[in-house]
Design an enzyme around this catalytic site. Sequence first.
Site, short mmCIF file in Angstrom:
data_model
loop_
_atom_site.label_atom_id
_atom_site.label_comp_id
_atom_site.label_asym_id
_atom_site.label_seq_id
_atom_site.Cartn_x
_atom_site.Cartn_y
_atom_site.Cartn_z
N GLY A 11 0.83 -1.21 0.00
CA GLY A 11 0.00 0.00 0.00
C GLY A 11 0.86 1.26 0.00
N THR A 88 -2.65 1.98 11.18
CA THR A 88 -3.98 1.93 10.55
C THR A 88 -4.99 2.61 11.46
OG1 THR A 88 -3.35 -0.15 9.55
CG2 THR A 88 -5.70 0.35 9.57
N ALA A 113 -1.15 4.29 16.80
CA ALA A 113 -1.01 5.74 16.67
C ALA A 113 -1.67 6.21 15.38
CB ALA A 113 0.46 6.14 16.67
N PRO A 114 -2.72 7.02 15.47
CA PRO A 114 -3.39 7.47 14.25
C PRO A 114 -2.56 8.43 13.43
CG PRO A 114 -4.38 8.50 16.17
CD PRO A 114 -3.40 7.51 16.69
N HIS A 143 -8.05 15.25 3.06
CA HIS A 143 -7.16 14.16 2.63
C HIS A 143 -7.27 13.91 1.14
CE1 HIS A 143 -6.71 13.24 6.93
NE2 HIS A 143 -5.63 12.58 6.58
N LYS A 147 -8.18 8.02 0.14
CA LYS A 147 -8.28 7.60 1.54
C LYS A 147 -9.58 6.82 1.73
CE LYS A 147 -8.00 9.22 6.31
NZ LYS A 147 -7.15 8.10 6.73
N THR A 154 -6.78 10.83 12.92
CA THR A 154 -6.21 11.98 13.65
C THR A 154 -7.33 12.92 14.11
OG1 THR A 154 -4.32 11.81 12.17
CG2 THR A 154 -4.47 13.80 13.51
N1 NDP Z 1 -0.61 6.57 11.60
C1 NDP Z 1 -0.18 7.33 10.59
O1 NDP Z 1 0.71 8.20 10.76
C2 NDP Z 1 -0.75 7.11 9.24
C3 NDP Z 1 -1.79 6.25 9.10
N2 NDP Z 1 -2.31 5.97 7.87
C4 NDP Z 1 -3.33 4.94 7.83
O2 NDP Z 1 -2.75 3.76 7.30
C5 NDP Z 1 -3.76 2.98 6.65
C6 NDP Z 1 -3.28 2.62 5.24
O3 NDP Z 1 -3.17 3.80 4.48
P1 NDP Z 1 -2.61 3.75 2.98
O4 NDP Z 1 -1.28 3.08 2.95
O5 NDP Z 1 -2.74 5.12 2.46
O6 NDP Z 1 -3.71 2.82 2.29
P2 NDP Z 1 -3.55 1.85 1.03
O7 NDP Z 1 -4.94 1.53 0.58
O8 NDP Z 1 -2.61 2.44 0.04
O9 NDP Z 1 -2.85 0.55 1.64
C7 NDP Z 1 -3.53 -0.40 2.41
C8 NDP Z 1 -2.92 -1.75 2.11
O10 NDP Z 1 -3.54 -2.73 2.93
C9 NDP Z 1 -3.79 -3.86 2.12
N3 NDP Z 1 -4.90 -4.66 2.64
C10 NDP Z 1 -6.22 -4.39 2.62
N4 NDP Z 1 -6.93 -5.40 3.13
C11 NDP Z 1 -6.03 -6.34 3.48
C12 NDP Z 1 -6.14 -7.64 4.04
N5 NDP Z 1 -7.33 -8.16 4.36
N6 NDP Z 1 -5.02 -8.36 4.25
C13 NDP Z 1 -3.81 -7.83 3.95
N7 NDP Z 1 -3.64 -6.60 3.40
C14 NDP Z 1 -4.73 -5.88 3.17
C15 NDP Z 1 -4.13 -3.30 0.77
O11 NDP Z 1 -4.01 -4.25 -0.24
P3 NDP Z 1 -4.90 -4.08 -1.58
O12 NDP Z 1 -4.48 -2.79 -2.20
O13 NDP Z 1 -4.52 -5.31 -2.35
O14 NDP Z 1 -6.33 -4.08 -1.11
C16 NDP Z 1 -3.11 -2.18 0.64
O15 NDP Z 1 -1.89 -2.65 0.14
C17 NDP Z 1 -5.03 3.82 6.70
O16 NDP Z 1 -5.81 3.40 7.80
C18 NDP Z 1 -4.52 5.25 6.96
O17 NDP Z 1 -5.47 6.05 7.60
C19 NDP Z 1 -1.84 6.58 6.75
C20 NDP Z 1 -0.82 7.49 6.85
C21 NDP Z 1 -0.19 7.83 8.08
O1 LIG Z 2 -4.82 8.03 5.13
C1 LIG Z 2 -3.92 8.88 5.26
O2 LIG Z 2 -3.24 9.31 4.33
C2 LIG Z 2 -3.66 9.40 6.62
N1 LIG Z 2 -4.28 8.81 7.63
C3 LIG Z 2 -4.12 9.12 9.00
C4 LIG Z 2 -5.44 9.55 9.61
O3 LIG Z 2 -6.48 8.96 9.25
O4 LIG Z 2 -5.45 10.41 10.48
C5 LIG Z 2 -2.96 10.05 9.26
C6 LIG Z 2 -2.74 11.09 8.22
O5 LIG Z 2 -3.76 12.04 8.31
C7 LIG Z 2 -2.68 10.47 6.83
#
Ligand code: NDP
Ligand SMILES: O=C(O)C1=N[C@H](C(=O)O)C[C@H](O)C1
Length: 236
Positions: A11, A88, A113-114, A143, A147, A154
Amino acid sequence: MKKIVVGGLEGKMGSFLVEAIKAEEDIELVAGVSEVEQLDGEIPIYNDIQKVLDEVEFDVYVDFTVYQFAKMASEVMLKAGKAIVIGTTGFNKEDLDYLKTIAKENGGKGVIAPNFSIGAILINKFTEICSHYFDNFEIVEYHHVNKKDQPSGTATYIANTLDCALKRKLTSTHVHSVRMPGVLAKHQVLVSDEYQTLELIHQSNSRHSFEKGIILAIRKVSELDELVYGLQHLLD
Ligand SMILES: NC(=O)C1=CN([C@@H]2O[C@H](COP(=O)(O)OP(=O)(O)OC[C@H]3O[C@@H](n4cnc5c(N)ncnc54)[C@H](OP(=O)(O)O)[C@@H]3O)[C@@H](O)[C@H]2O)C=CC1
Ligand SMILES: O=C(O)C1=N[C@H](C(=O)O)C[C@H](O)C1
């Protein structure tokens, strides 16, 4: 050397993290978790979290997937007494209470951690300070269009901080969500009384904004003896 498994490594955040840790001499990616199993590559990629536990020797499970999967993976890992770093979003109070209990019962530890950027931790802190002087708040989160969840983790975290500080029922603070091309992640807290307004804004212009926080969490999670919510628990 910290051996890690990354859930969601294909992802946006997962693939960013896989590149970022190549520069870290004390962190090694030993396996991944994805929707499709691929066992013939440089590292094994599993689609079954139990199989990871059975077949891989690792220190920390890191997750950037989707809420339902991350919740299940956290539960399985904590029941096995492992250390987790979960980025996540979507976890609610009941989930967190349940996972904290499981961690305590099984010797599991971790951080959920969100937002791993220092600016997001600070906007939450400044919002809490504002609650000493103001009663009226609105939160707007902006966003990228891809997303999957809404509102952002957050924004929910800041809203919960405010509800607790103002001694109100959780979910009392209004959160507005905007999805637009050209935006990565932005959080805005609007504050007012009858005579003045104040705005707090934090914007992530690059996924690098999360990098230091994630690396820090991977390095420090083993020092914890419980499951905590928010990166600030790992900051001095
Ligand atoms: N805490 C922080 O600082 C941040 C948190 N986030 C959070 O991180 C999460 C991911 O964001 P992001 O990378 O942008 O999202 P993406 O959609 O780009 O990535 C999510 C990944 O999870 C995979 N996935 C989904 N379902 C499953 C499953 N059942 N088993 C295994 N893998 C699975 C997806 O695969 P596929 O594409 O094949 O479905 C994809 O590769 C979100 O909840 C976001 O809010 C994001 C940025 C910063
Ligand atoms: O999905 C994102 O990109 C992000 N997700 C997190 C959230 O849901 O707060 C952190 C950041 O905002 C990026």
